[in-house]
Motif scaffolding. Structure first.
Motif, mmCIF file in Angstrom:
data_model
loop_
_atom_site.group_PDB
_atom_site.id
_atom_site.type_symbol
_atom_site.label_atom_id
_atom_site.label_comp_id
_atom_site.label_asym_id
_atom_site.label_seq_id
_atom_site.Cartn_x
_atom_site.Cartn_y
_atom_site.Cartn_z
ATOM 1 N N LYS A 200 66.313 32.614 56.060
ATOM 2 C CA LYS A 200 65.251 32.839 55.081
ATOM 3 C C LYS A 200 65.823 32.846 53.663
ATOM 4 O O LYS A 200 65.250 32.266 52.735
ATOM 5 C CB LYS A 200 64.536 34.160 55.352
ATOM 6 C CG LYS A 200 63.362 34.421 54.436
ATOM 7 C CD LYS A 200 62.669 35.719 54.793
ATOM 8 C CE LYS A 200 61.446 35.925 53.881
ATOM 9 N NZ LYS A 200 61.783 35.939 52.458
ATOM 10 N N THR A 201 66.969 33.512 53.486
ATOM 11 C CA THR A 201 67.628 33.523 52.175
ATOM 12 C C THR A 201 68.001 32.108 51.753
ATOM 13 O O THR A 201 67.829 31.712 50.596
ATOM 14 C CB THR A 201 68.897 34.397 52.218
ATOM 15 O OG1 THR A 201 68.536 35.729 52.581
ATOM 16 C CG2 THR A 201 69.599 34.408 50.866
ATOM 17 N N ASP B 1 64.822 30.325 50.780
ATOM 18 C CA ASP B 1 64.331 30.805 49.477
ATOM 19 C C ASP B 1 65.171 30.229 48.343
ATOM 20 O O ASP B 1 64.631 29.814 47.307
ATOM 21 C CB ASP B 1 64.368 32.336 49.428
ATOM 22 C CG ASP B 1 63.330 32.967 50.346
ATOM 23 O OD1 ASP B 1 62.404 32.249 50.751
ATOM 24 O OD2 ASP B 1 63.460 34.166 50.656
ATOM 25 N N LYS B 2 66.478 30.209 48.546
ATOM 26 C CA LYS B 2 67.367 29.641 47.531
ATOM 27 C C LYS B 2 67.094 28.145 47.363
ATOM 28 O O LYS B 2 67.048 27.634 46.239
ATOM 29 C CB LYS B 2 68.827 29.875 47.922
ATOM 30 C CG LYS B 2 69.836 29.389 46.889
ATOM 31 C CD LYS B 2 71.254 29.814 47.247
ATOM 32 C CE LYS B 2 71.755 29.077 48.452
ATOM 33 N NZ LYS B 2 73.193 29.348 48.742
ATOM 34 N N LYS C 195 64.279 26.640 47.937
ATOM 35 C CA LYS C 195 62.986 26.474 47.279
ATOM 36 C C LYS C 195 63.105 26.630 45.771
ATOM 37 O O LYS C 195 62.461 25.905 45.000
ATOM 38 C CB LYS C 195 61.986 27.483 47.836
ATOM 39 C CG LYS C 195 61.496 27.160 49.237
ATOM 40 C CD LYS C 195 60.501 28.198 49.728
ATOM 41 C CE LYS C 195 59.968 27.845 51.111
ATOM 42 N NZ LYS C 195 59.023 28.875 51.612
#
Length: 312
Positions: A102-103, A106-107, A109
């Motif tokens: 997920k991290t 997110d990064k 994105k």
């Protein structure tokens, strides 16, 4: 028989006590390790270095685990504790992997959004080369959207085609509004050629057309007001310049040439703008200025002659 019963009972109690001690030792180890794992999991989830985050997570846990395991003498306790901990880690590590993923997403994105915004800016405000390059990156064969889709970075339910369609709509709406406000003639010309037809909605085309026409009307009104002011000022300058009662009457030929040139330029602007009455007024003052020059030249020549010749 009583002695045997006593001995059997003692043996059963010793076995039960040993089992309880071993069970407690295993539970204590697991209980001590869980906060360590939880803290390591939080660190892994917030670790910007997602490639090494999981290995660092396992490294911290294994170091603490082996330190505690090595202090235990009972092999059975060691074996059971290791099996129980591996069972616990089978689930816990999956959660950590999910958090790291997920991290990472997110990064990714954030990077994707920045790339898209940069390319949008180049498309809207860059030179022709930058604009073409940005177009390829936004919706061409080299589009960053296709790469993002493969990495799972697009919003849920989005395909490359739907996401690119949204980008194009946003970019062309900004371009259309900007052209309508800053270059209204250009916007209307492109509209006539059908440039906007497949880029923005019909409603937006009509909205921007209204903006463009209002801008042109405003510019025309402002220009007319300015030209009328220039006409009034020019006529006043000419009147003062050719008035013999004015101390600055016909100051010099240089001034005459300057006034004449500015009047001719103003006359053309008035004619091009369809301001017939104002143009005629300026033309009349130009004629007066030309006549004043002829008079001035004649008077200047007479001033050079003897008085008798002047009288004759």
């Amino acid at each position: 028989k009583v002695f045997k019963l006593n001995e059997d009972l003692k043996t059963d109690m010793d076995i039960a006590q040993l089992k309880l001690q071993r069970s407690n030792a295993v539970k204590t180890l697991i209980s001590d390790m869980k906060p360590i794992e939880h803290e390591a999991a939080l660190a892994a989830a917030s670790n910007p270095n997602t490639e090494n985050a999981f290995n660092e997570y396992l490294g911290v846990i294994n170091q603490k685990l082996f330190t505690k395991i090595n202090k235990i003498d009972d092999r059975v306790v060691k074996g059971v504790a290791m099996m129980d901990w591996e069972t616990y880690m089978a689930t816990a590590s999956l959660d950590v992997i999910s958090s790291i993923r997920k991290t990472d997403i997110d990064k990714g994105k954030v990077i994707l959004n920045k790339d898209i915004e940069d390319h949008k800016y180049d498309f809207l405000y860059g030179n022709s080369s930058e604009r073409l390059k940005a177009q390829k990156k936004l919706w061409g064969d080299e589009s960053v959207v296709y790469q993002a889709f493969k990495l799972g970075l697009l919003p849920s339910g989005e395909t490359p085609d739907t996401y690119i369609a949204k980008i194009k709509k946003e970019v062309y709406e900004v371009e259309g509004e900007r052209e309508a406000k800053q270059n209204p003639e250009s916007y209307l010309s492109l509209m006539k050629e059908g440039y906007w037809k497949d880029k923005i909605t019909s409603e937006k085309i009509e909205d921007f057309e209204a903006i463009a026409r209002n801008k042109i009307a405003g510019k025309t009104k402002s220009l007319i007001t300015e030209l009328r002011t220039q006409k009034t000022n020019f006529n006043s300058i000419v009147t003062n310049f050719i008035d013999p009662t004015n101390p600055q009457y016909f100051g010099s030929m240089t001034q005459y040439s300057t006034i004449m040139d500015s009047g001719i330029a103003l006359l053309k602007q008035l004619e091009d703008s369809g301001m017939v009455g104002e143009a005629m007024s300026v033309a009349q003052h130009l004629q007066k200025l030309e006549s004043a020059k002829s008079n001035h030249v004649a008077i200047t020549a007479l001033q050079q002659l003897p008085l008798e010749q002047v009288r004759d």
